[in-house]
Write an enzyme that holds these catalytic residues in place. Structure first.
Site, PDB file in Angstrom:
ATOM      1  CG  ASN A  13      87.282  82.297  45.526  1.00 49.49           C
ATOM      2  OD1 ASN A  13      87.535  81.127  45.206  1.00 49.49           O
ATOM      3  ND2 ASN A  13      87.397  83.318  44.696  1.00 49.49           N
ATOM      4  CE  LYS A  15      90.718  84.551  44.858  1.00 51.20           C
ATOM      5  NZ  LYS A  15      91.267  85.846  44.494  1.00 51.20           N
ATOM      6  CG  HIS A  98      86.385  85.214  40.915  1.00 53.38           C
ATOM      7  ND1 HIS A  98      87.621  85.660  40.503  1.00 53.38           N
ATOM      8  CD2 HIS A  98      86.294  85.501  42.239  1.00 53.38           C
ATOM      9  CE1 HIS A  98      88.246  86.186  41.550  1.00 53.38           C
ATOM     10  NE2 HIS A  98      87.467  86.105  42.606  1.00 53.38           N
ATOM     11  N   GLY A 176      93.179  90.489  45.797  1.00 52.11           N
ATOM     12  CA  GLY A 176      94.518  89.925  45.999  1.00 52.11           C
ATOM     13  C   GLY A 176      95.625  90.965  45.973  1.00 52.11           C
TER      14      GLY A 176
HETATM   15  P1  PGA Z   1      91.036  88.391  48.068  1.00 53.39           P
HETATM   16  O1  PGA Z   1      90.136  87.644  46.978  1.00 53.39           O
HETATM   17  O2  PGA Z   1      90.238  88.405  49.342  1.00 53.39           O
HETATM   18  O3  PGA Z   1      92.280  87.553  48.176  1.00 53.39           O
HETATM   19  O4  PGA Z   1      91.302  89.746  47.556  1.00 53.39           O
HETATM   20  C1  PGA Z   1      88.751  87.854  46.914  1.00 53.39           C
HETATM   21  C2  PGA Z   1      88.184  87.105  45.734  1.00 53.39           C
HETATM   22  O5  PGA Z   1      88.842  87.043  44.693  1.00 53.39           O
HETATM   23  O6  PGA Z   1      87.073  86.573  45.805  1.00 53.39           O
END
Ligand code: PGA
Length: 255
Positions: A13, A15, A98, A176
């Site tokens: 993902n 983002k 999400h 995150g």
């Molecule tokens: P992350 O994000 O691996 O950076 O924690 C996962 C997500 O939000 O799908």
């Protein structure tokens, strides 16, 4: 083992990251790394990178997904993208619900359900995100929250259509933040969600459903998480932006 009844899928993902140049570089690095992996490989990218991603992954084992879609087929919805528009481009997957959409863009269980319906009707595969906030975990209502989110998202979805849904369990406090749920915490909730699906449909649908973990999953903690009976891959944010790191996750999920 029931784990053999379903496919492990690692989905990136991205983002709101990666301009066109960055996307080209990352995908070109990823292609040879992904080529011999047996798990499902998906990259969910910003709308502006979809065309690049589709072009560069043609004929490879990397599938392309979007990060959201609207629930109406067309109309006066400035700034939105319809599921049919994605399908027409050749997009295969779409992330729905999400936690960042729920937190920052007023996404609710109702709109998540509408989007899931629209995406499935368009022929897209859905990566449905559910997960509790830190305060909800602390209040001891994690299971209530994910059950509500899961049941709401599948309202009005046939068993046949449900087979095109992957669930990503993403505890909001782990996204995150570098704070991963322990493998035991993640397994516990993923197993619970499988039970919710079994109750809503039947055991066969539940056993066949890919349920991912997401939230700071990376090259270091992936092996332990993915070894768990009910964790069938991951939805990966940060670590999906670096080809070598994503490659480690693909390798672990292919074991
Ligand atoms: P992350 O994000 O691996 O950076 O924690 C996962 C997500 O939000 O799908």
């Amino acid at each position: 083992m029931n784990k053999n009844l379903r496919k492990a899928v690692i989905a990136g993902n991205w983002k709101m990251n990666m301009d066109r140049k960055g996307a080209e570089k990352l995908i070109n690095e990823l292609k040879p790394i992904a080529a011999d992996k047996t798990c499902g490989v998906v990259i969910c990218v910003p709308y502006t990178d979809l065309e690049t991603a589709l072009r560069l992954t043609e004929g490879t084992n990397i599938a392309v997904g979007a990060e959201n879609c609207h629930f109406k087929k067309s109309g006066a919805f400035t700034g939105e993208i319809a599921a049919d528009m994605l399908k027409e481009m050749g997009v295969e997957y779409v992330i729905i619900g999400h936690s960042e959409r729920r937190q920052y863009f007023a996404e609710t269980d109702l709109t998540v359900n509408r989007r899931v319906k629209a995406a499935l009707a368009a022929g897209l595969k859905v990566i449905l995100c559910v997960g509790e906030m830190l305060s909800e975990r602390e209040d001891g209502i994690t299971e209530d929250v994910v059950e509500l989110q899961t049941v709401a998202a599948f309202t009005g979805i046939s068993a046949e259509d449900a087979k095109n849904v992957i669930i990503a369990y993403e505890p909001v406090w782990a996204i995150g933040t570098g704070k991963t749920a322990t493998a035991e915490q993640a397994e516990e909730v993923c197993a619970f969600i499988r039970g919710v699906v079994a109750k809503r449909y039947d055991q066969a649908i539940a056993d066949g459903m890919t349920i991912q973990y997401g939230g700071s999953m990376n090259e270091k903690n992936a092996a332990e998480l993915l070894a768990k009976e009910n964790i069938d891959g991951g939805l990966i944010g940060g670590a999906s932006l670096v080809a070598e790191k994503f490659g480690v996750l693909l390798a672990e999920a292919s074991k």
